[in-house]
Design a protein around this motif. Structure first.
Motif, PDB file in Angstrom:
ATOM      1  N   VAL A  22      92.294  16.034  -7.149  1.00  0.00           N
ATOM      2  CA  VAL A  22      92.474  17.331  -6.504  1.00  0.00           C
ATOM      3  C   VAL A  22      92.729  17.137  -5.015  1.00  0.00           C
ATOM      4  CG1 VAL A  22      91.398  19.552  -5.987  1.00  0.00           C
ATOM      5  CG2 VAL A  22      90.968  18.446  -8.191  1.00  0.00           C
ATOM      6  N   ASP A  23      93.751  17.799  -4.519  1.00  0.00           N
ATOM      7  CA  ASP A  23      94.035  17.847  -3.082  1.00  0.00           C
ATOM      8  C   ASP A  23      93.268  19.030  -2.507  1.00  0.00           C
ATOM      9  OD1 ASP A  23      94.978  17.934  -0.525  1.00  0.00           O
ATOM     10  OD2 ASP A  23      97.081  18.244  -1.067  1.00  0.00           O
ATOM     11  N   ARG A  24      92.176  18.764  -1.798  1.00  0.00           N
ATOM     12  CA  ARG A  24      91.317  19.848  -1.324  1.00  0.00           C
ATOM     13  C   ARG A  24      92.013  20.758  -0.317  1.00  0.00           C
ATOM     14  NH1 ARG A  24      85.386  17.003  -0.364  1.00  0.00           N
ATOM     15  NH2 ARG A  24      84.965  16.514  -2.559  1.00  0.00           N
ATOM     16  N   ALA A  25      93.045  20.242   0.328  1.00  0.00           N
ATOM     17  CA  ALA A  25      93.769  21.047   1.310  1.00  0.00           C
ATOM     18  C   ALA A  25      95.032  21.659   0.718  1.00  0.00           C
ATOM     19  CB  ALA A  25      94.129  20.190   2.526  1.00  0.00           C
ATOM     20  N   GLY A  26      95.166  21.583  -0.600  1.00  0.00           N
ATOM     21  CA  GLY A  26      96.414  21.989  -1.228  1.00  0.00           C
ATOM     22  C   GLY A  26      96.550  23.459  -1.546  1.00  0.00           C
ATOM     23  N   GLY A  27      95.505  24.244  -1.330  1.00  0.00           N
ATOM     24  CA  GLY A  27      95.588  25.686  -1.538  1.00  0.00           C
ATOM     25  C   GLY A  27      95.874  26.063  -2.979  1.00  0.00           C
ATOM     26  N   ALA A  28      96.708  27.097  -3.140  1.00  0.00           N
ATOM     27  CA  ALA A  28      96.988  27.648  -4.469  1.00  0.00           C
ATOM     28  C   ALA A  28      97.671  26.630  -5.373  1.00  0.00           C
ATOM     29  CB  ALA A  28      97.850  28.902  -4.334  1.00  0.00           C
ATOM     30  N   ALA A  29      98.530  25.801  -4.811  1.00  0.00           N
ATOM     31  CA  ALA A  29      99.212  24.794  -5.623  1.00  0.00           C
ATOM     32  C   ALA A  29      98.213  23.793  -6.199  1.00  0.00           C
ATOM     33  CB  ALA A  29     100.263  24.071  -4.793  1.00  0.00           C
ATOM     34  N   ALA A  30      97.220  23.415  -5.391  1.00  0.00           N
ATOM     35  CA  ALA A  30      96.196  22.488  -5.866  1.00  0.00           C
ATOM     36  C   ALA A  30      95.378  23.117  -6.980  1.00  0.00           C
ATOM     37  CB  ALA A  30      95.295  22.071  -4.714  1.00  0.00           C
ATOM     38  N   LEU A  31      95.063  24.399  -6.857  1.00  0.00           N
ATOM     39  CA  LEU A  31      94.303  25.084  -7.900  1.00  0.00           C
ATOM     40  C   LEU A  31      95.105  25.150  -9.196  1.00  0.00           C
ATOM     41  CD1 LEU A  31      91.845  26.662  -8.845  1.00  0.00           C
ATOM     42  CD2 LEU A  31      92.910  28.740  -7.929  1.00  0.00           C
ATOM     43  N   ARG A  32      96.398  25.438  -9.103  1.00  0.00           N
ATOM     44  CA  ARG A  32      97.230  25.464 -10.311  1.00  0.00           C
ATOM     45  C   ARG A  32      97.249  24.093 -10.969  1.00  0.00           C
ATOM     46  NH1 ARG A  32     100.523  28.757  -6.968  1.00  0.00           N
ATOM     47  NH2 ARG A  32     101.876  26.990  -6.456  1.00  0.00           N
ATOM     48  N   GLY A  33      97.343  23.040 -10.145  1.00  0.00           N
ATOM     49  CA  GLY A  33      97.320  21.692 -10.701  1.00  0.00           C
ATOM     50  C   GLY A  33      95.995  21.372 -11.368  1.00  0.00           C
ATOM     51  N   LEU A  34      94.893  21.806 -10.733  1.00  0.00           N
ATOM     52  CA  LEU A  34      93.566  21.585 -11.308  1.00  0.00           C
ATOM     53  C   LEU A  34      93.447  22.248 -12.673  1.00  0.00           C
ATOM     54  CD1 LEU A  34      90.522  20.826 -11.207  1.00  0.00           C
ATOM     55  CD2 LEU A  34      90.169  22.947  -9.923  1.00  0.00           C
ATOM     56  N   LEU A  35      93.914  23.475 -12.781  1.00  0.00           N
ATOM     57  CA  LEU A  35      93.795  24.194 -14.050  1.00  0.00           C
ATOM     58  C   LEU A  35      94.698  23.594 -15.122  1.00  0.00           C
ATOM     59  CD1 LEU A  35      93.530  27.886 -12.797  1.00  0.00           C
ATOM     60  CD2 LEU A  35      91.733  26.199 -13.216  1.00  0.00           C
ATOM     61  N   ALA A  36      95.885  23.154 -14.717  1.00  0.00           N
ATOM     62  CA  ALA A  36      96.771  22.509 -15.691  1.00  0.00           C
ATOM     63  C   ALA A  36      96.147  21.217 -16.216  1.00  0.00           C
ATOM     64  CB  ALA A  36      98.132  22.222 -15.052  1.00  0.00           C
ATOM     65  N   GLU A  37      95.553  20.427 -15.327  1.00  0.00           N
ATOM     66  CA  GLU A  37      94.908  19.186 -15.742  1.00  0.00           C
ATOM     67  C   GLU A  37      93.658  19.460 -16.580  1.00  0.00           C
ATOM     68  OE1 GLU A  37      95.753  15.636 -15.050  1.00  0.00           O
ATOM     69  OE2 GLU A  37      97.502  16.942 -15.250  1.00  0.00           O
ATOM     70  N   THR A  38      92.952  20.551 -16.278  1.00  0.00           N
ATOM     71  CA  THR A  38      91.791  20.932 -17.080  1.00  0.00           C
ATOM     72  C   THR A  38      92.214  21.269 -18.499  1.00  0.00           C
ATOM     73  OG1 THR A  38      90.656  21.786 -15.122  1.00  0.00           O
ATOM     74  CG2 THR A  38      89.868  22.541 -17.262  1.00  0.00           C
TER      75      THR A  38
END
Length: 239
Positions: free
Chosen positions: A120-136
């Motif tokens: 997770v890129d903690r500074a990535g904002g909304a894009a990082a959250l979308r990536g987190l959910l996709a990986e989840t």
């Protein structure tokens, strides 16, 4: 004696990690599908050495709350490097939620995505959250057990900090209960501590928080479960 044992284990830790890190080059080049098994082998050797050299061993409580197979979302306290090792030895197919910077660690860092870890890129904002959910969703589809540390960093025993909301977004995305895990690992292996103090590290799995809880209710439930866990520092019972 504690100084000598701690020094010996620290030397063992760095030498073993270096040697297996070199061996990990072969995994990256020729056996990528074995990356998780290789990381689990490393963790077993480290924790076995910790037990023999420093006299630190796990005491497991409430593990009946974990499903025998399939995906699960564990939300653990984080007091020590021990917490990032032990679940590699206790779960069949663990996936950690980790900060992306850890991928830059020499030798072992590049193995983390190959082992299926969620970076997770903690500074990535909304894009990082979308990536987190996709990986989840990917990890759940593969039947893996996801481990996240909602405190976001290692904390001292008894210290409280605002919990990161990512765990709530993950739970909502995959509609899984969240299983709180409390620990007192910081009493034996402190944050950035040279000394390793002999004795048990307790890992307390609490009753799952139901799927579908609103974010604030989930985060409050996590903290309440941790606070009530039957650790030596507290006489209350979990749940």
């Amino acid at each position: 004696m504690m100084f000598l044992r701690s020094a010996l284990f620290n030397l063992y830790f760095f030498l073993l990690t270096f040697v297996l890190g070199i061996g990990g080059l072969g995994v990256r080049w020729f056996a990528r599908r074995r990356a998780l098994a290789y990381a689990q082998f490393w963790a077993r050797l480290l924790l076995g050495g910790l037990r023999r050299i420093c006299g630190i061993y796990p005491v497991l409580i409430g593990f009946e709350y974990l499903p025998p197979a399939g995906p699960v979302l564990l939300a653990s306290q984080h007091q020590s490097a021990y917490d990032t090792l032990v679940w590699l030895t206790l779960l069949a197919h663990p996936t950690y939620v980790m900060k992306r910077e850890l991928k830059k660690i020499p030798l072992f860092g590049p193995l983390t995505p190959l082992a299926g870890m969620i970076l997770v890129d903690r500074a990535g904002g909304a894009a990082a959250l979308r990536g987190l959910l996709a990986e989840t969703r990917r990890a759940v589809a593969e039947g893996r057990q996801i481990v996240i540390f909602p405190e976001g960093t290692r904390t001292l025993p008894g210290e409280r900090r605002a919990l990161q909301p990512g765990v709530a977004a993950m739970a909502a995305a995959v509609k899984l209960p969240v299983v709180p895990v409390a620990t007192d690992s910081g009493l034996r292996w402190g944050k950035d501590a040279f000394f390793k103090r002999p004795g048990p590290i307790h890992l307390v799995v609490c009753p799952p928080l139901p799927a579908g809880l609103p974010r604030e209710a989930l985060l409050a439930g996590l903290q309440a479960a941790w606070d009530a866990a039957p650790l030596p520092r507290a006489g209350a019972r979990c749940g």
